[in-house]
Design an enzyme around this catalytic site. Sequence first.
Site, PDB file in Angstrom:
ATOM      1  N   GLY A   1     -24.379  25.294 -60.981  1.00 20.91           N
ATOM      2  CA  GLY A   1     -23.861  26.210 -61.991  1.00 20.91           C
ATOM      3  C   GLY A   1     -23.179  27.422 -61.382  1.00 20.91           C
ATOM      4  O   GLY A   1     -22.452  28.144 -62.056  1.00 20.91           O
TER       5      GLY A   1
ATOM      6  N   ARG B   1     -23.135  28.292 -47.636  1.00 23.22           N
ATOM      7  CA  ARG B   1     -24.312  27.574 -47.152  1.00 23.22           C
ATOM      8  C   ARG B   1     -23.893  26.252 -46.518  1.00 23.22           C
ATOM      9  O   ARG B   1     -22.988  25.589 -47.000  1.00 23.22           O
ATOM     10  CB  ARG B   1     -25.216  27.327 -48.360  1.00 23.22           C
TER      11      ARG B   1
ATOM     12  N   ARG C   1     -30.688  16.231 -53.831  1.00 22.92           N
ATOM     13  CA  ARG C   1     -32.061  16.673 -54.117  1.00 22.92           C
ATOM     14  C   ARG C   1     -32.819  15.568 -54.844  1.00 22.92           C
ATOM     15  O   ARG C   1     -32.197  14.610 -55.318  1.00 22.92           O
ATOM     16  CB  ARG C   1     -32.027  17.889 -55.072  1.00 22.92           C
TER      17      ARG C   1
ATOM     18  N   ASP D   1     -35.371  20.166 -58.318  1.00 21.79           N
ATOM     19  CA  ASP D   1     -33.962  20.377 -57.950  1.00 21.79           C
ATOM     20  C   ASP D   1     -33.846  21.261 -56.714  1.00 21.79           C
ATOM     21  O   ASP D   1     -32.747  21.466 -56.208  1.00 21.79           O
ATOM     22  CB  ASP D   1     -33.177  20.998 -59.111  1.00 21.79           C
TER      23      ASP D   1
ATOM     24  N   ASP E   1     -32.708  26.516 -50.965  1.00 19.94           N
ATOM     25  CA  ASP E   1     -32.820  27.451 -52.088  1.00 19.94           C
ATOM     26  C   ASP E   1     -33.864  28.532 -51.856  1.00 19.94           C
ATOM     27  O   ASP E   1     -34.951  28.525 -52.432  1.00 19.94           O
ATOM     28  CB  ASP E   1     -33.075  26.702 -53.406  1.00 19.94           C
TER      29      ASP E   1
HETATM   30  P1  AMP Z   1     -31.930  27.937 -58.841  1.00 19.88           P
HETATM   31  O1  AMP Z   1     -32.877  28.884 -59.445  1.00 19.88           O
HETATM   32  O2  AMP Z   1     -30.990  28.580 -57.858  1.00 19.88           O
HETATM   33  O3  AMP Z   1     -32.573  26.746 -58.257  1.00 19.88           O
HETATM   34  O4  AMP Z   1     -30.983  27.452 -60.024  1.00 19.88           O
HETATM   35  C1  AMP Z   1     -31.417  26.636 -61.083  1.00 19.88           C
HETATM   36  C2  AMP Z   1     -30.240  26.207 -61.929  1.00 19.88           C
HETATM   37  O5  AMP Z   1     -29.646  27.331 -62.584  1.00 19.88           O
HETATM   38  C3  AMP Z   1     -29.105  25.558 -61.143  1.00 19.88           C
HETATM   39  O6  AMP Z   1     -28.542  24.562 -61.954  1.00 19.88           O
HETATM   40  C4  AMP Z   1     -28.153  26.700 -60.938  1.00 19.88           C
HETATM   41  O7  AMP Z   1     -26.839  26.260 -60.714  1.00 19.88           O
HETATM   42  C5  AMP Z   1     -28.275  27.450 -62.251  1.00 19.88           C
HETATM   43  N1  AMP Z   1     -27.922  28.877 -62.112  1.00 19.88           N
HETATM   44  C6  AMP Z   1     -28.655  29.827 -61.505  1.00 19.88           C
HETATM   45  N2  AMP Z   1     -28.025  31.018 -61.560  1.00 19.88           N
HETATM   46  C7  AMP Z   1     -26.865  30.822 -62.208  1.00 19.88           C
HETATM   47  C8  AMP Z   1     -25.767  31.669 -62.569  1.00 19.88           C
HETATM   48  N3  AMP Z   1     -25.742  32.952 -62.283  1.00 19.88           N
HETATM   49  N4  AMP Z   1     -24.736  31.099 -63.233  1.00 19.88           N
HETATM   50  C9  AMP Z   1     -24.743  29.789 -63.528  1.00 19.88           C
HETATM   51  N5  AMP Z   1     -25.739  28.948 -63.225  1.00 19.88           N
HETATM   52  C10 AMP Z   1     -26.789  29.443 -62.562  1.00 19.88           C
HETATM   53 MG    MG Z   2     -31.724  25.414 -57.046  1.00 18.58          MG
END
Ligand code: AMP
Ligand code: MG
Length: 500
Positions: free
Chosen positions: A90, A174, A181, A251, A261
Site C-alpha cells: 500500500g 529496502r 511472504r 504478511d 518489516d
Molecule cells: P505494515 O504494518 O507495514 O506491515 O503494513 C500493513 C499493511 O498496511 C500493508 O498492506 C501496507 O502496505 C499497508 N499500509 C501501511 N501504511 C500505509 C500507508 N501509509 N498507506 C497505505 N498503505 C499502508
Molecule cells: Mg508489512
Amino acid sequence: MSVRIPFINAYAALPDRFYARVLPTPVKAPQLIRFNHGLAQTLGIELNGADDAELAELFSGNRMAEGAEPLAMAYSGHQFGHLNPQLGDGRAILLGDVTDANGQQRDIQLKGSGRTPFSRGGDGRSPLGPALREYILCEAMTALGVPSTRALAVVASGEAVVREQMEPGAVFTRVAASHIRVGTFQYFALRRDNEALQLLADHVLARHYPDIDTQADDRYRQLFRAVCQRQAQLIARWMLLGFIHGVMNTDNMTISGETIDYGPCAFMDAYHNETVFSSIDRQGRYAYQNQPAIGQWNLARLAETLLPLFPGDEAQAVADATAILQDYVHMHQRAWEQGMAAKLGFSAVQEGDRERAEALLVLLQEGRIDYTLFFRRLSHCTLSGADRGALLSLLDLPQCRKTAPLEQQLNQWIDGWQQALQQREALPDAEARMLAANPAIIPRNHRVAEAIKAAEQGDYSVFHSLLAALEKPFSEAPEFAAYQLPPQPEQQVLRTFCGT
Ligand code: AMP
Ligand code: MG
C-alpha cells in the site's frame, strides 16, 4: 541518468494477477540522507559519478531508474490473528530485482513512495521516524549476523505527512532476498487459484531453495519443511539477542527466512520474558517469549495454503504438514540450544545445558538485569579467579532489583558454569566463542529514539554516529563505549509505534 541498476525483473515476469503496475508519486524536495555504498556495490549498481542530488531523485521515486518495471505486490495476511484478504503493497513499490555479486536475486523496493491500488485508506507515505528506525535496525541485525532485509537509501521527501501530528516524510529503499511472504501464498489460496500458487511456489523454489530437487514429487512438502527450518533458526536468533519484532503478522513473515518489516520492533534492555514494546500490541500477542509459538502459528497458515500441492490425498497432506509443524518446535529448540551454548562458551550442547541457561534467565528476570551486557561481561569471566566486579555491578543499575539472596544465587550460578566450562572446553576458545556470540553494542531503543528525534529537527549526525557504532557490534572500541550502556531511568523508551 548515469546510475545503472542491472534489473532482471523476475517478479514482473509472473502473471498480472500477482501485482499492480504502478509508478511512484513524486515528492516535493528530495534530499539524500544516507546511501549504502557497500550494499550498492554488491548489488552491481553502477553510480558512474552520480551526486547526492541524482541519488535523491532516483531513490525518492521522482525519477525512474532505467530498466525498472515498478509494481506493487499483492498479498493477504493475518493481522493480530484476523484475516485480511486484501493487503498488498500500500505504500511500497518494487522497482525490480537484480542478481547480486553472490549470484543471489535481490529485490529493490521503495517504501513511502505514494499510493498504489492496495493503499486502501492510507496515503502511501512514510514518516521520517519509521524510515530511520528501519534503516538502523536492519543494518544492525545484518551486522549481528541475523538474516535481514537491508537498507540501500533513505531520502527526506521535503513534504509533511499527517499522522497524530504533522511529521517530516521520507522514502526508504529496502533490499530483500524477495518480498514474498506467508501472506503472498494466502492471497492465492483464498482465491482458490492453485495455478498461481504453484507458479509462486516454483518461483520460490528456484529463488530461495535451489537445493530442493524440482523434479521431486514431494518438492512443495520439502519447501514447507525448509521454510520452517529457516524460520525456526531466525526466531532463535531473535530470542538469543533479545529482539522483539513486535508485529509478526503473516504478511510480515518472509518465505526466504529474512527478518522483514521493522515497525515497532525493539531490543530489550533489562531481561523479562513478557516484554512488549509495541503500543498496538495490547494483549501481548507478540511479546518476547511468544515469538517462537507465533512463528509456528504463522507457519500453520502457510501449510494451509500449500496442502493442495503436497503429494497424496488430503488426509495424508494434513498429517504431513502437522508432523512438520511439530518438528518446527524441535528445530527451534535445537537452534536456540546451540546458540545459547555459544553464548555461554560451549562448543556443543550437552544434557543439562538448557536447564542451566534457563536457571540463569530466571535470575536475570528476577533482578531485571541488562540482558546484553550480562552476557558480554560474563564472556570476560571464564576463569574461576576472574574479577566479577564489572559483571555484578550491573546489579547496581537503577532499574535493577538487587537483593543479597539474588546476588548469592548469581554467584553460585557463575561458579557452576565456570566448573562446567573448565571440564568441557579450552578456556581461551570458550572466551573467544562468547565474544563472538554476545554483542557489546545493540541498537538500544533509547538510542534509536534519540537519533530519530534529532533527525526530525534536521540534525542527522546522531543517526550517522549510531550507525557507525552498530557496524561492529562485537567489538568494544573505546570511541563507542557509551553505546554499550543501558538507558538511565529517564532515558528509557518503553513504547514503540508502527508509525504507518
Ligand atoms: P505494515 O504494518 O507495514 O506491515 O503494513 C500493513 C499493511 O498496511 C500493508 O498492506 C501496507 O502496505 C499497508 N499500509 C501501511 N501504511 C500505509 C500507508 N501509509 N498507506 C497505505 N498503505 C499502508
Ligand atoms: Mg508489512
